[in-house]
Design a protein around this motif. Structure first.
Motif, PDB file in Angstrom:
ATOM      1  N   CYS A 107     -45.881  23.083  27.551  1.00 20.25           N
ATOM      2  CA  CYS A 107     -45.245  22.173  26.601  1.00 20.25           C
ATOM      3  C   CYS A 107     -44.803  20.906  27.302  1.00 20.25           C
ATOM      4  O   CYS A 107     -44.822  20.815  28.527  1.00 20.25           O
ATOM      5  CB  CYS A 107     -44.066  22.845  25.900  1.00 20.25           C
ATOM      6  N   TRP A 140     -39.066  19.175  22.091  1.00 16.60           N
ATOM      7  CA  TRP A 140     -40.089  20.093  22.584  1.00 16.60           C
ATOM      8  C   TRP A 140     -41.387  19.866  21.822  1.00 16.60           C
ATOM      9  O   TRP A 140     -41.387  19.806  20.584  1.00 16.60           O
ATOM     10  CB  TRP A 140     -39.611  21.525  22.369  1.00 16.60           C
ATOM     11  N   ASP A 142     -45.464  21.351  21.852  1.00 16.73           N
ATOM     12  CA  ASP A 142     -46.456  22.288  22.373  1.00 16.73           C
ATOM     13  C   ASP A 142     -47.538  21.502  23.126  1.00 16.73           C
ATOM     14  O   ASP A 142     -47.790  20.326  22.832  1.00 16.73           O
ATOM     15  CB  ASP A 142     -47.067  23.078  21.213  1.00 16.73           C
TER      16      ASP A 142
END
Length: 152
Positions: A107, A140, A142
């Motif tokens: 990530c 965050w 991915d």
């Protein structure tokens, strides 16, 4: 081994190997010894924050890079990192010995675009801006969301 690599947004190129020959952070034996009451998640968070601080140092040296801290989280073989021989380094510090490729990225953690002014100030040494950034959470994304990572 999960490592947290400091980077700048200019360094993200999905077609090329990433981020070789630099200091990163991880949950190391030394970090566990320094924080014996922390659980795994807490230790990972400490390593992530150390990487975010190093990202500011990279930004200070690259005035043309977008003014957002970036941490790349990657899973690499333990042989890809080496111990840091520096008594002043945080206990989470490791040296990346081999290139980190896109397939190893888990990530991206990046500031909100609204934080760009504080990032610019903190990279220039402003202590108040750094303090504000320490209270801000990184967003965050991915590994598959590289195109969605914001840029100011």
């Amino acid at each position: 081994m999960r490592i947290y690599l400091p980077a700048t947004l200019d360094e993200l190129d999905p077609a090329a190997p990433l981020l070789t020959g630099r200091r990163a952070h991880a949950v190391t034996t030394a970090l566990r010894a320094a924080l014996p009451d922390e659980d795994e998640e807490g230790l990972e968070f400490v390593a992530q924050l150390e990487a975010a601080d190093l990202s500011l140092e990279l930004l200070a040296r690259d005035p043309g890079a977008p003014r957002l801290r970036l941490v790349v989280s990657a899973d690499v073989p333990e042989t890809s990192v080496g111990a840091v021989e520096d008594d002043d380094a945080p206990p989470s510090a490791v040296d990346v010995l081999q290139e980190v490729v896109a397939a190893q990225i888990v990530c991206f953690l990046v500031d909100e675009p609204a934080a760009s002014e504080d990032v610019a100030l903190a990279a220039a040494g402003d202590a108040a801006a750094l303090e504000r950034l320490e209270e801000a959470d990184l967003l965050w994304y991915d590994a598959s969301e590289l195109g969605a990572v914001p840029r100011p």
